[in-house]
Design an enzyme around this catalytic site. Structure first.
Site, PDB file in Angstrom:
ATOM      1  N   GLY A 162       6.184  -6.104   5.571  1.00  0.00           N
ATOM      2  CA  GLY A 162       7.023  -5.222   6.366  1.00  0.00           C
ATOM      3  C   GLY A 162       8.156  -5.942   7.069  1.00  0.00           C
ATOM      4  CB  SER A 163      11.071  -6.879   6.977  1.00  0.00           C
ATOM      5  OG  SER A 163      11.343  -6.402   5.681  1.00  0.00           O
ATOM      6  CB  SER A 245       6.493  -8.587   1.585  1.00  0.00           C
ATOM      7  OG  SER A 245       7.819  -8.527   2.050  1.00  0.00           O
TER       8      SER A 245
END
Length: 573
Positions: A162-163, A245
């Site tokens: 989620g960055s 991620s």
């Protein structure tokens, strides 16, 4: 016999008394243990914080049952409330509770923006919880063959993506019901602080602050797993740390965190943007920018920010991300920071120096991670300028040579490939190459994409592989695209990937048809409709990245460094 010498009868009496005392103590311990475990059953488990009661899950969603039932415990606290005086500080273990805690509802998500037309913020600072899922072995016909009730299961601890800004343990895709059932593992998904509250080093402002709250949260969660997972049937000596991620970057970061030594025994990092780790200059830049967006005086300290409303901090942090224009310079506002303590050196540098934890590593990226980049600029000249601007922030001398390997990045496809490789593939290859010099390493590339995405020229975009790993294509944000893919192809790719991930989780190595990643072959497993192994894929581009310095943001922006006080005079640059 002297009056001072004990008589035989006194010696017998003393020995009998000792035996009686030991017997009484043994009975007391047994009674205490019986009392402690009297409430235990399949769904009621004693943790270091107290009793927790879970539930049996039988459905992924109302329209789809799980392949086999699972037990789940939601929202178990592993850390104390991080609000008030605890904001920006090292996490503390959760306070113990009395009685049985109902863990049938998920905990709060970490404070984060909601991407909509409003500026609404969701979540709460009391967010350090985790969820546990394990198979519900009943001996019924639905129990997967080969699974034994009561066996000690491998453990997977999952860190969401989620960055570094959004996400939670219980996003629909990440709940892990099907994953636990199919893999026969105890699955633990973790919530940790995000954005300005978790991934921003505010020490440059003055006042008291932890440089890496989110990373410290993750270490605390792993310690909780070590102390408690056996009560859920998991093996504390067989823990795989896994993430995708930003979660994949968290996995590789923790491999370089000395405090995490021994807390996990293998690692899976999917699409990790490990090159985004903050330098000291970046953390100073973004801490100053946050104060500016909050419209506070320049001498505002971390202590002052502790008194502000958390929602205002999140909104301001979101605003600075989009309006500062720094994404054009590969300068993301949130990431772990090299602080010289918890994270003593850049994780890539730790891998280069052999300072990472010596655990087997499975790592890889998707072929079209940032393929959307081909639509960012209309003119070839604009793409060429943007490519140089992106890479020169880290290494202005080597940037032109890298760009030349992509044909100058003037075509849409080449620019999209350059963005994909700069953010994901190139730093991941660097880590895999360095780890493989000393420890078992396997690398993959995910190529599978529905026909619609291939037709659009997007291919296997970022996070697409999660549908296959978790065995739940309907939970994906692009599930409508998955639904028009051939079901047989989707099932084949899912089966192939789950078989490899499952073997690695259970024994530390995938199946034999996946060779180690070693120079010069650099064997890479490609997951597509027909899985295959490629030798040294994109070797020319990999060599172009070898000389590129991806460790220190700001090298190509001396004016910013000087303004921040990292360069003292004109001669310094």
């Amino acid at each position: 016999m002297s009056e001072f010498e004990p008589s035989p009868s006194r010696e017998v009496s003393a020995a009998a008394a000792r035996l009686l005392a030991e017997s009484l103590h043994a009975r007391a311990r047994a009674a205490q243990e019986a009392a402690r475990t009297a409430l235990a059953d399949d769904l009621t488990v004693l943790t270091t914080g107290g009793w927790v009661r879970g539930c049996i899950e039988e459905d992924l969603r109302p329209d789809r049952p799980i392949s086999a039932p699972v037990r789940s415990w939601r929202g178990i606290p592993f850390g104390a409330d991080t609000s008030g005086a605890n904001r920006f500080m090292e996490p503390r273990p959760a306070t113990a509770w009395e009685g049985i805690r109902d863990c049938r509802e998920f905990g709060h998500v970490a404070p984060q923006p909601v991407y909509s037309w409003t500026d609404r913020i969701e979540g709460a600072e009391d967010c350090l919880t985790l969820d546990v899922v394990r198979p519900h072995h009943t001996g019924s016909p639905n129990t997967p063959s080969g699974f034994k009730a009561g066996e000690k299961l491998p453990v997977v601890v999952y860190l969401h993506g989620g960055s570094f800004i959004v996400g939670s343990s219980h996003m629909l895709m990440l709940r892990g019901f099907e994953f636990a059932a199919q893999m026969n593992v105890v699955y633990v998904s973790v919530n940790f602080r995000l954005g300005a509250l978790g991934y921003l080093d505010l020490r440059s402002l003055g006042g008291e602050a932890c440089a890496n709250p989110a990373v410290a949260d993750q270490v605390l969660a792993l310690e909780w797993v070590r102390e408690n997972i056996a009560a859920f049937g998991g093996d504390p000596d067989n823990v795989t740390l896994m993430g995708e991620s930003a979660g994949g970057a968290a996995v590789l970061t923790l491999m370089a965190v000395p405090h995490a030594e021994g807390l996990f025994h293998r690692a899976i990092a999917q699409s990790p943007p490990i090159g985004m780790i903050h330098s000291r200059a970046q953390s100073v830049f973004w801490a100053r920018e946050l104060v500016h967006k909050m419209a506070l005086p320049r001498d505002t300290t971390a202590d002052d920010l502790r008194r502000e409303d958390f929602a205002d901090l999140v909104r301001s942090g979101q605003s600075m991300m989009w309006r500062a224009g720094e994404l054009l310079y590969l300068n993301s506002c949130y990431a772990p920071t090299v602080d010289g303590d918890l994270i003593p050196q850049h994780p890539i540098e730790a891998f280069e120096n052999g300072n990472q934890h010596p655990v087997p590593l499975l790592v890889g990226t998707n072929s079209g991670e940032a393929s959307f980049g081909k639509f960012l600029f209309q003119r070839p000249s604009a793409r060429e300028r943007a490519a140089l601007r992106l890479l020169a922030s880290f290494d202005p001398e080597s940037a032109p040579d890298v760009i030349a390997a992509y044909g100058g990045a003037v075509s849409r496809r080449d620019f999209g490939d350059l963005l994909t490789d700069a953010l994901f593939w190139a730093p991941t290859v660097r880590v895999a190459s360095e780890h493989a010099r000393r420890h078992p390493t396997w690398m993959y590339r995910f190529d599978f994409a529905p026909a619609a995405l291939r037709w659009l020229g997007l291919g296997a975009m970022h996070s697409m592989e999660l549908s296959n790993i978790f065995g739940d294509p309907g939970a994906s944000r692009v599930s409508f695209l998955n639904s028009i893919a051939k079901p047989s192809e989707m099932e084949d790719v899912t089966g192939a990937m789950q078989a490899q991930w499952g073997e690695f989780i259970r024994g530390g190595a995938p199946l034999d048809n996946w060779p180690h990643y070693r120079a010069p072959q650099r064997s890479t497993m490609v997951f597509d409709v027909e899985p295959r192994v490629e030798e040294a894929p994109m070797e020319g581009r990999r060599q172009a990245w070898e000389a590129y310095d991806m460790l220190e943001w700001g090298t190509g922006r001396p004016e910013i460094l000087k303004e921040l006080g990292f360069l003292l005079d004109e001669e310094s640059y």
